[in-house]
Design a protein around this motif. Structure first.
Motif, mmCIF file in Angstrom:
data_model
loop_
_atom_site.group_PDB
_atom_site.id
_atom_site.type_symbol
_atom_site.label_atom_id
_atom_site.label_comp_id
_atom_site.label_asym_id
_atom_site.label_seq_id
_atom_site.Cartn_x
_atom_site.Cartn_y
_atom_site.Cartn_z
ATOM 1 N N GLY A 130 0.814 -1.208 0.000
ATOM 2 C CA GLY A 130 0.000 0.000 0.000
ATOM 3 C C GLY A 130 0.848 1.258 0.000
ATOM 4 N N LEU A 131 0.577 2.158 0.959
ATOM 5 C CA LEU A 131 1.327 3.420 1.062
ATOM 6 C C LEU A 131 2.129 3.477 2.353
ATOM 7 C CD1 LEU A 131 -1.435 5.836 -0.280
ATOM 8 C CD2 LEU A 131 0.537 4.916 -1.536
ATOM 9 N N ARG A 132 2.444 2.313 2.917
ATOM 10 C CA ARG A 132 3.196 2.299 4.170
ATOM 11 C C ARG A 132 4.588 2.892 4.018
ATOM 12 N NH1 ARG A 132 1.653 -3.641 6.612
ATOM 13 N NH2 ARG A 132 1.409 -4.167 4.400
ATOM 14 N N ASP A 133 5.129 2.855 2.807
ATOM 15 C CA ASP A 133 6.457 3.433 2.572
ATOM 16 C C ASP A 133 6.379 4.845 1.998
ATOM 17 O OD1 ASP A 133 5.331 2.616 0.201
ATOM 18 O OD2 ASP A 133 7.217 1.938 -0.690
ATOM 19 N N ARG A 134 5.162 5.428 1.935
ATOM 20 C CA ARG A 134 5.015 6.756 1.346
ATOM 21 C C ARG A 134 4.150 7.670 2.222
ATOM 22 N NH1 ARG A 134 6.365 7.607 -3.935
ATOM 23 N NH2 ARG A 134 6.149 9.770 -3.216
ATOM 24 N N PRO A 135 4.674 8.040 3.396
ATOM 25 C CA PRO A 135 3.923 8.984 4.231
ATOM 26 C C PRO A 135 3.719 10.337 3.567
ATOM 27 C CG PRO A 135 6.138 8.631 5.097
ATOM 28 C CD PRO A 135 5.920 7.593 4.040
ATOM 29 N N ASP A 136 4.576 10.672 2.595
ATOM 30 C CA ASP A 136 4.389 11.938 1.884
ATOM 31 C C ASP A 136 3.099 11.911 1.058
ATOM 32 O OD1 ASP A 136 5.554 9.949 0.284
ATOM 33 O OD2 ASP A 136 6.654 11.374 -0.965
ATOM 34 N N ILE A 137 2.794 10.764 0.457
ATOM 35 C CA ILE A 137 1.542 10.645 -0.287
ATOM 36 C C ILE A 137 0.359 10.622 0.668
ATOM 37 C CG2 ILE A 137 0.183 9.176 -1.831
ATOM 38 C CD1 ILE A 137 2.799 8.205 -3.056
ATOM 39 N N LEU A 138 0.494 9.913 1.778
ATOM 40 C CA LEU A 138 -0.575 9.886 2.777
ATOM 41 C C LEU A 138 -0.886 11.293 3.278
ATOM 42 C CD1 LEU A 138 0.460 6.734 4.837
ATOM 43 C CD2 LEU A 138 -1.609 6.977 3.442
ATOM 44 N N GLN A 139 0.133 12.117 3.429
ATOM 45 C CA GLN A 139 -0.079 13.492 3.882
ATOM 46 C C GLN A 139 -0.934 14.262 2.881
ATOM 47 O OE1 GLN A 139 1.088 14.954 6.862
ATOM 48 N NE2 GLN A 139 -0.289 16.619 6.265
ATOM 49 N N VAL A 140 -0.644 14.098 1.594
ATOM 50 C CA VAL A 140 -1.441 14.758 0.556
ATOM 51 C C VAL A 140 -2.886 14.274 0.607
ATOM 52 C CG1 VAL A 140 -1.787 14.978 -1.934
ATOM 53 C CG2 VAL A 140 0.512 15.218 -0.975
ATOM 54 N N LEU A 141 -3.077 12.975 0.691
ATOM 55 C CA LEU A 141 -4.428 12.419 0.719
ATOM 56 C C LEU A 141 -5.198 12.895 1.942
ATOM 57 C CD1 LEU A 141 -3.807 8.726 -0.430
ATOM 58 C CD2 LEU A 141 -4.366 10.726 -1.826
ATOM 59 N N TRP A 142 -4.525 12.919 3.099
ATOM 60 C CA TRP A 142 -5.180 13.376 4.325
ATOM 61 C C TRP A 142 -5.626 14.834 4.198
ATOM 62 C CZ3 TRP A 142 -6.927 11.081 8.629
ATOM 63 C CH2 TRP A 142 -7.278 11.906 9.697
ATOM 64 N N GLU A 143 -4.755 15.666 3.662
ATOM 65 C CA GLU A 143 -5.082 17.082 3.500
ATOM 66 C C GLU A 143 -6.226 17.286 2.510
ATOM 67 O OE1 GLU A 143 -1.385 18.846 2.385
ATOM 68 O OE2 GLU A 143 -0.515 18.684 4.401
ATOM 69 N N GLU A 144 -6.410 16.347 1.589
ATOM 70 C CA GLU A 144 -7.498 16.434 0.615
ATOM 71 C C GLU A 144 -8.777 15.743 1.093
ATOM 72 O OE1 GLU A 144 -7.534 18.335 -1.965
ATOM 73 O OE2 GLU A 144 -5.460 18.968 -1.609
ATOM 74 N N GLY A 145 -8.795 15.312 2.351
ATOM 75 C CA GLY A 145 -10.014 14.776 2.938
ATOM 76 C C GLY A 145 -10.196 13.271 2.834
ATOM 77 N N ILE A 146 -9.189 12.564 2.325
ATOM 78 C CA ILE A 146 -9.291 11.108 2.209
ATOM 79 C C ILE A 146 -9.028 10.492 3.583
ATOM 80 C CG2 ILE A 146 -8.357 9.040 1.119
ATOM 81 C CD1 ILE A 146 -9.949 10.920 -0.742
ATOM 82 N N ARG A 147 -9.912 9.559 3.986
ATOM 83 C CA ARG A 147 -9.789 8.926 5.296
ATOM 84 C C ARG A 147 -9.650 7.409 5.210
ATOM 85 N NH1 ARG A 147 -8.487 13.192 5.885
ATOM 86 N NH2 ARG A 147 -9.234 14.817 7.309
ATOM 87 N N PHE A 148 -9.975 6.823 4.063
ATOM 88 C CA PHE A 148 -9.640 5.416 3.874
ATOM 89 C C PHE A 148 -9.168 5.212 2.443
ATOM 90 C CE2 PHE A 148 -14.243 5.305 2.863
ATOM 91 C CZ PHE A 148 -14.259 4.605 1.673
#
Length: 285
Positions: A130-148
């Protein structure tokens, strides 16, 4: 008893010269799921929604359907390095600015065209771990309102199948304890059906059944992906999909949309945290 999530990646319209694929799929999938009483999630490509928003309108108020996103133009979130036993294929992921644009625009389209507030995303092609190795992408998704997310859907070869042992997890170890990864199991339907032959519907159904059976016997989640175009290719009535759903009903799996599962997971996590807090207070007295 086990649980089954079925999510359809909705990508194509007028593809391959065979008419309005997405519109025909949406009509069929709504009829099928309503007849069986089974919820499902549509992960919609922004481009597809933009081209035919009217086709999605009947699903907006249908309580069995959960509408989420699949990026705008199917840009990969991260690079895949596919070793399928025959060749190596490298498909590069997009940069962070492109990812943000893709997710933001699709959220806006869902809100403006359908009145839907999107909190979930399937990553195009999916990825190993998944995105376990990409916290930078998770940060973008979180800021855009993605929660799952539904991005963990390839094995260690960036290929298939993905074992059922891989179950949903929170991204807490990389700094996003409230972001849930739902995972995808087995084979992506289009890859499996292409390898078997598109007309071999029985072979396709028999290849997926063991995952359903194991989910039932081991009380696990089976998270499965199909696509609009592949679901009706050589199967316009979606008989193979109906056979799988009926088999899961026979095995007494519980069906949920991805949003419903996420909300249940949040509730269970909050209950667990509250219980832990109480126990700690009592232990400190």
């Amino acid at each position: 008893m086990g649980t089954m999530l079925i999510g359809y990646d909705v990508e194509w319209r007028g593809a391959r010269g065979d008419g309005d694929v997405t519109e025909r799929f949406l009509d069929r999938v709504q009829e099928l799921h309503n007849r069986l009483g089974i919820p499902a999630t549509l992960f919609i490509l922004g481009q597809t929604l933009e081209r035919c928003p009217q086709a999605f309108q009947p699903l907006v108020d249908d309580p069995l359907f959960d509408l989420q996103q699949h990026t705008y133009s199917h840009q990969l979130l991260k690079t895949v390095y596919i070793e399928d036993g025959g060749r190596v294929q490298v498909i590069r992921g997009a940069d962070l600015d492109t990812i943000r644009w893709e997710v933001h625009l699709t959220n806006d389209l869902l809100r403006d065209l359908l009145g839907v507030e999107c909190i979930g995303l399937t990553g195009p092609w999916c990825y190993y771990r998944g995105l376990r190795d990409r916290p930078d992408i998770l940060q973008v998704l979180w800021e855009e309102g993605i929660r799952f997310t539904r991005t963990d859907g390839r094995n260690e070869h960036d290929y298939h199948p993905v074992p059922l042992d891989l179950q949903p997890y929170w991204y807490e170890h990389v700094g996003f304890p409230e972001m849930l990864e739902l995972t995808i199991h087995g084979w992506h339907d289009c890859v499996l059906r292409d390898s078997l032959g598109w007309q071999d519907l029985d072979g396709y159904v028999e290849s997926v059944k063991p995952y359903i059976g194991r989910a039932a016997s081991e009380n696990k989640l089976f998270s499965y992906v199909q696509h609009d175009w592949s679901s009706i290719q050589e199967d316009p009535e979606m008989k193979a999909t109906e056979a799988l759903l009926r088999y899961a009903q026979e095995r007494q799996l519980t069906f949920m949309s991805c949003r419903e599962y996420y909300e249940l997971a949040c509730s269970m996590r909050e209950h667990r945290e509250a219980t832990t807090s109480v126990l700690r207070r009592e232990a400190s007295r």
